[in-house]
Write a protein that holds these residues in place. Structure first.
Motif, short mmCIF file in Angstrom:
data_model
loop_
_atom_site.label_atom_id
_atom_site.label_comp_id
_atom_site.label_asym_id
_atom_site.label_seq_id
_atom_site.Cartn_x
_atom_site.Cartn_y
_atom_site.Cartn_z
N LYS A 1 0.83 -1.21 0.00
CA LYS A 1 0.00 0.00 0.00
C LYS A 1 0.86 1.25 0.00
CE LYS A 1 -3.39 -2.56 2.71
NZ LYS A 1 -3.87 -2.78 4.08
N SER A 2 2.11 1.10 0.43
CA SER A 2 2.97 2.27 0.50
C SER A 2 3.17 2.87 -0.89
CB SER A 2 4.33 1.88 1.07
OG SER A 2 5.27 2.91 0.89
N GLU A 3 3.36 4.18 -0.92
CA GLU A 3 3.60 4.81 -2.22
C GLU A 3 5.05 4.59 -2.65
OE1 GLU A 3 4.66 8.06 0.70
OE2 GLU A 3 3.16 6.49 0.53
N LYS A 4 5.88 4.11 -1.71
CA LYS A 4 7.27 3.87 -2.05
C LYS A 4 7.42 2.55 -2.79
CE LYS A 4 9.40 6.44 1.75
NZ LYS A 4 10.15 6.33 3.01
N PRO A 5 8.29 2.52 -3.80
CA PRO A 5 8.52 1.24 -4.50
C PRO A 5 9.09 0.20 -3.54
CG PRO A 5 10.05 2.94 -5.26
CD PRO A 5 9.02 3.62 -4.41
N ILE A 6 8.80 -1.05 -3.85
CA ILE A 6 9.19 -2.13 -2.95
C ILE A 6 10.70 -2.17 -2.75
CG2 ILE A 6 9.21 -4.63 -2.69
CD1 ILE A 6 6.60 -4.72 -4.18
N TYR A 7 11.46 -2.04 -3.85
CA TYR A 7 12.91 -2.16 -3.72
C TYR A 7 13.46 -1.09 -2.79
CZ TYR A 7 13.78 1.84 -6.80
OH TYR A 7 13.85 3.09 -7.33
N GLN A 8 12.80 0.06 -2.76
CA GLN A 8 13.28 1.12 -1.90
C GLN A 8 12.94 0.85 -0.44
OE1 GLN A 8 12.18 4.97 -3.32
NE2 GLN A 8 13.04 6.03 -1.56
N GLN A 9 11.78 0.25 -0.22
CA GLN A 9 11.43 -0.14 1.15
C GLN A 9 12.47 -1.11 1.69
OE1 GLN A 9 7.29 -1.33 1.78
NE2 GLN A 9 6.73 -0.35 -0.14
N ILE A 10 12.83 -2.09 0.86
CA ILE A 10 13.83 -3.07 1.29
C ILE A 10 15.16 -2.37 1.56
CG2 ILE A 10 15.10 -5.14 0.62
CD1 ILE A 10 12.75 -5.88 -1.18
N ILE B 1 14.33 -9.94 -9.08
CA ILE B 1 14.87 -8.70 -9.61
C ILE B 1 14.65 -7.54 -8.64
CG2 ILE B 1 14.55 -7.00 -11.42
CD1 ILE B 1 14.29 -9.15 -13.39
N THR B 2 13.51 -7.56 -7.99
CA THR B 2 13.22 -6.50 -7.03
C THR B 2 14.24 -6.54 -5.88
OG1 THR B 2 10.89 -6.69 -7.58
CG2 THR B 2 11.45 -5.52 -5.57
N VAL B 3 14.52 -7.76 -5.41
CA VAL B 3 15.53 -7.88 -4.35
C VAL B 3 16.87 -7.40 -4.86
CG1 VAL B 3 16.78 -9.48 -2.87
CG2 VAL B 3 14.33 -9.79 -3.24
N LYS B 4 17.21 -7.83 -6.07
CA LYS B 4 18.51 -7.47 -6.62
C LYS B 4 18.67 -5.95 -6.70
CE LYS B 4 21.72 -8.61 -10.22
NZ LYS B 4 22.21 -7.23 -10.11
N LYS B 5 17.59 -5.28 -7.08
CA LYS B 5 17.66 -3.83 -7.20
C LYS B 5 17.98 -3.21 -5.84
CE LYS B 5 15.20 -0.50 -10.06
NZ LYS B 5 13.97 -0.26 -10.84
N ALA B 6 17.36 -3.74 -4.81
CA ALA B 6 17.64 -3.23 -3.46
C ALA B 6 19.10 -3.51 -3.09
CB ALA B 6 16.70 -3.88 -2.45
#
Lengths: 122, 122, 122, 122
Positions: free
Chosen positions: D8-17, D51-56
């Motif tokens: 629900k956060s407006e922040k992208p997932i990779y950034q949250q991580i 990929i999302t994890v990798k980006k983080a």
DNA sequence: GTGGTCTAGACCACC
DNA sequence: GTGGTCTAGACCACG
């Protein structure tokens, strides 16, 4: 776009794109404010994935060479006078330092390197 | 063994080993007929996997720098007089040609490159 | 209009407009009943798209800060005495709660935060 | 892993991580040399794409917080004494400066902010 | 086993 | 229209 991609190169595609575009910008062939083609169009032209192009664009932005405006496009960044030369020289010096270490590891003297360089530098 | 391995280098470990050993051979520091340590021993010394050492040895053999005798070991190859110099120069010229292309892509003249090279070549 | 837009901000333009106008209203610099300029004129002044301005106006209406009268214009809403202060404080408290959680996630004490805040609060 | 993801956060997932892991590292809860879980395993745990994890992870490396060794894994970086505190304070100061600008845009005085902060800082 | 790269295709926010 | 994010799935290099 003037970018050439080689699948045979050991370098990843996104890096080939990044290096060639950064060279174009630092040589001044792409002026400040110039709008890069949309990533999807560039992907078609270069026959690579959109994501691959995006990765190259991201590297360019991270280096401060372009500036992305969501919904509008990606533009070559403004440079303070002299800044572009400074950046160019920094990039080249980094590479030259690596190269020099390689030559020295073979025991070459500076004069030998210069002599060989004159031969291959058309 | 006189080989230094850095995990932080972007180069794969087997290549680091290969480059340093080939440099030692081409500089003449390892003479013809010198017997390299068994890969298991080398792996222990360098604290890397046996597979990694084997890969480096294979590269050296492919370059004609060493010669494997099954059951006996790996020996630095015999070089005809002058051949070693020739091989060294060929390797260096290949690299120099690539480097020169990179410098030229930024519009540097030969004199500029030489000037910068003098600065970084300690 | 007293609104400053930055293309380099990571915030979307419509949100920049919304935040600055809501701040102006909540600070009382735009009084109740004040008529905002037509979106087309505002778009010209701010050099942005009409759609972007419209989106900001919609956000303001959703927050209850302005009131649209079809065919006449958009007016700053009437506030009951004290209501404007209440709204301002509610918005600020929401943000402060988020900020406090962030500081705490790094293990900062209240006193440390206050100390740092005094430094950056010109 | 102790990472909580909100769709629900407006922040992208990779950034949250990224933010949560960098906070853990800068708080010292993940010590130097600690090996992060493999990206594929982390992706399973967090129920997001590899990929999302990798980006983080890439962001973490770019910030100098972790160090990737191809084929081995990703490790929390070594910090010079005091460096970790310095980095932590820099990150927090950046955020605080933004926050202070926001409060000031509503006309709040430093004392008012401190007063409110005391209320919400449990 | 690890990470590195690339792909095609999707949905969203913004302008 | 633009870029931003995310997905699933593939192949490779390295150890």
């Amino acid at each position: 776009m003037n970018v050439i991609i080689s699948n045979k190169s050991e370098k990843p595609i996104y890096q080939q794109i990044y290096e060639q575009l950064s060279a174009l910008i630092l040589k001044g062939e792409l002026e400040s404010g110039y709008c890069l083609p949309p990533i999807r169009q560039a992907a078609l032209e270069l026959r690579v994935s959109v994501i691959t192009v995006k990765k190259a664009w991201e590297e360019l932005e991270r280096s401060g060479l372009i500036h992305t405006v969501t919904g509008k496009g990606c533009f070559v960044a403004d440079f303070a006078p002299g800044e572009i030369l400074e950046t160019r020289n920094r990039l080249i010096l980094e590479q030259l330092t690596l190269d020099a270490a390689y030559y020295k590891s073979f025991g070459l003297t500076l004069d030998e390197v210069i002599g060989l360089l004159k031969k291959v530098y058309d």
